[in-house]
Write an enzyme that holds these catalytic residues in place. Structure first.
Site, PDB file in Angstrom:
ATOM      1  N   ILE A   1       0.825  -1.202   0.000  1.00  0.00           N
ATOM      2  CA  ILE A   1       0.000   0.000   0.000  1.00  0.00           C
ATOM      3  C   ILE A   1       0.862   1.256   0.000  1.00  0.00           C
ATOM      4  O   ILE A   1       0.586   2.215  -0.719  1.00  0.00           O
ATOM      5  CB  ILE A   1      -0.951  -0.018   1.216  1.00  0.00           C
ATOM      6  CG1 ILE A   1      -1.988  -1.126   1.055  1.00  0.00           C
ATOM      7  CG2 ILE A   1      -1.634   1.338   1.400  1.00  0.00           C
ATOM      8  CD1 ILE A   1      -2.868  -1.327   2.276  1.00  0.00           C
ATOM      9  N   GLY A   2       1.914   1.261   0.810  1.00  0.00           N
ATOM     10  CA  GLY A   2       2.767   2.444   0.907  1.00  0.00           C
ATOM     11  C   GLY A   2       3.426   2.786  -0.404  1.00  0.00           C
ATOM     12  O   GLY A   2       3.525   3.971  -0.783  1.00  0.00           O
TER      13      GLY A   2
ATOM     14  N   SER B   1      -6.575   0.646  11.269  1.00  0.00           N
ATOM     15  CA  SER B   1      -6.999  -0.671  10.807  1.00  0.00           C
ATOM     16  C   SER B   1      -8.405  -0.956  11.303  1.00  0.00           C
ATOM     17  O   SER B   1      -8.845  -0.409  12.328  1.00  0.00           O
ATOM     18  CB  SER B   1      -6.034  -1.734  11.355  1.00  0.00           C
ATOM     19  OG  SER B   1      -6.569  -3.044  11.227  1.00  0.00           O
TER      20      SER B   1
ATOM     21  N   TYR C   1      -1.929  -5.845  18.515  1.00  0.00           N
ATOM     22  CA  TYR C   1      -2.045  -5.115  17.250  1.00  0.00           C
ATOM     23  C   TYR C   1      -3.181  -4.100  17.326  1.00  0.00           C
ATOM     24  O   TYR C   1      -3.015  -2.930  16.942  1.00  0.00           O
ATOM     25  CB  TYR C   1      -2.288  -6.089  16.100  1.00  0.00           C
ATOM     26  CG  TYR C   1      -2.445  -5.423  14.756  1.00  0.00           C
ATOM     27  CD1 TYR C   1      -1.373  -4.794  14.135  1.00  0.00           C
ATOM     28  CD2 TYR C   1      -3.684  -5.414  14.107  1.00  0.00           C
ATOM     29  CE1 TYR C   1      -1.514  -4.169  12.910  1.00  0.00           C
ATOM     30  CE2 TYR C   1      -3.833  -4.800  12.870  1.00  0.00           C
ATOM     31  CZ  TYR C   1      -2.753  -4.180  12.273  1.00  0.00           C
ATOM     32  OH  TYR C   1      -2.903  -3.561  11.054  1.00  0.00           O
TER      33      TYR C   1
END
Length: 311
Positions: free
Chosen positions: A27-28, A151, A176
């Site tokens: 994605i980055g 997220s 997470y």
């Protein structure tokens, strides 16, 4: 099943300087590529130099004439974050866009950063918290848009206030979720503090939905020798156009949040499809875990103490 194609328009960014963490793949890399193609000068802080060079070459191939530069950054090391901040401050050029995109997800056993923090909390949240604070003069000079990538995991779980580093009972997914909740609380508090102090920074949140990225793939550096069953299922669904997104579509909420004149500070953007797992970017109400200003202020104060930076 045929996947419906969609995209967004990224405005002309000529003369803007953008910093994107985690831009060496997935994605980055896609975000960095779109920013560069729109005319921005893109700074890519990377942990792996050879991987970074390959990513920069791909951007230049897709966008001839793109302005791309590499800097060293290991978000799991506060010394590395400080060094990047110092180097960019020496360059003295305002930063107009910062996308806090990099992250690690669910190592199978508890691991720590070089500073002793639980790996996900230390990398996903504290590393980005320290980076923003080191770059604050440049962000203020550029009246920057700061977009922090959280997220769907942030809609469940909680901050483990009594054991932030999960030393007593480690659960990878809960840790997470905590890291992404903390990053989200920080991103919203940054916008509130900027408004109150007149910094000129707008800060918002995005999330990519669910897509077959490298987060759940084999990652030897975090102790994952092979792909998880989860990422194999996500790949199969994505290939068939079922519910979840693709790596390309997962870039779009952050791109919209970071560049659109319609995106605002204090807002939250993610896929607009069922369960926010896929679909075109849309604005959403922040998850319940992100709505407490008291929690946001507490995260900020704790983070200042942990990283040793105060403004």
């Amino acid at each position: 099943m045929t996947r419906q194609d969609f995209d967004i328009t990224v405005p002309d960014l000529t003369g803007k300087r953008a910093v994107v963490t985690g831009a060496s793949d997935g994605i980055g890399l896609g975000i960095a590529m779109r920013l560069a193609a729109a005319g921005a000068e893109v700074v890519m802080p990377v942990r792996n130099p050879s991987k970074g060079e390959g990513a920069a070459a791909r951007i230049r191939e897709r966008a001839p004439g793109a302005k791309v530069s590499l800097h060293a950054l290991d978000l799991s090391s506060l010394a590395s974050v400080e060094e990047l901040g110092r180097n960019l401050l020496v360059e003295g050029r305002p930063v107009h866009i910062l996308v806090n995109n990099a992250g690690v997800m669910t190592p199978p056993d508890r691991r720590t950063t070089s500073d002793g923090f639980e790996l996900q909390f230390g990398t996903n949240h504290l590393g980005h918290f320290a980076l923003v604070n080191h770059l604050l003069p440049l962000l203020r000079a550029g009246k920057a848009r700061v977009t922090s990538q959280i997220s769907v995991a942030a809609r469940r779980g909680a901050i483990n206030w009594d054991d932030l580093n999960w030393e007593r009972s480690y659960n990878g997914m809960r840790a997470y979720s905590q890291s992404k909740i903390a990053l989200g609380l920080f991103g919203l508090e940054l916008d509130r503090r900027s408004r109150a102090a007149g910094w000129g920074i707008t800060s918002n949140l995005s999330h990519p939905g669910v897509a077959p990225t490298s987060l759940l793939a084999a990652r030897p550096e975090v102790g994952r020798a092979k792909d998880t069953a989860g990422v194999r299922l996500i790949r199969a669904l994505s290939a068939r156009g079922i519910v979840v997104g693709t790596v390309r579509t997962a870039q779009l909420p952050a791109l919209h949040a970071a560049t659109s004149p319609d995106a605002t500070g204090g807002a939250f953007y993610g896929p607009g499809g069922p369960g926010q797992m896929g679909g075109p970017p849309a604005e959403h109400k922040p998850y319940s875990r992100l709505r407490s200003t008291e929690d946001a202020q507490r995260v900020w104060r704790l983070s200042e103490g942990l990283v040793g930076i105060r403004h």
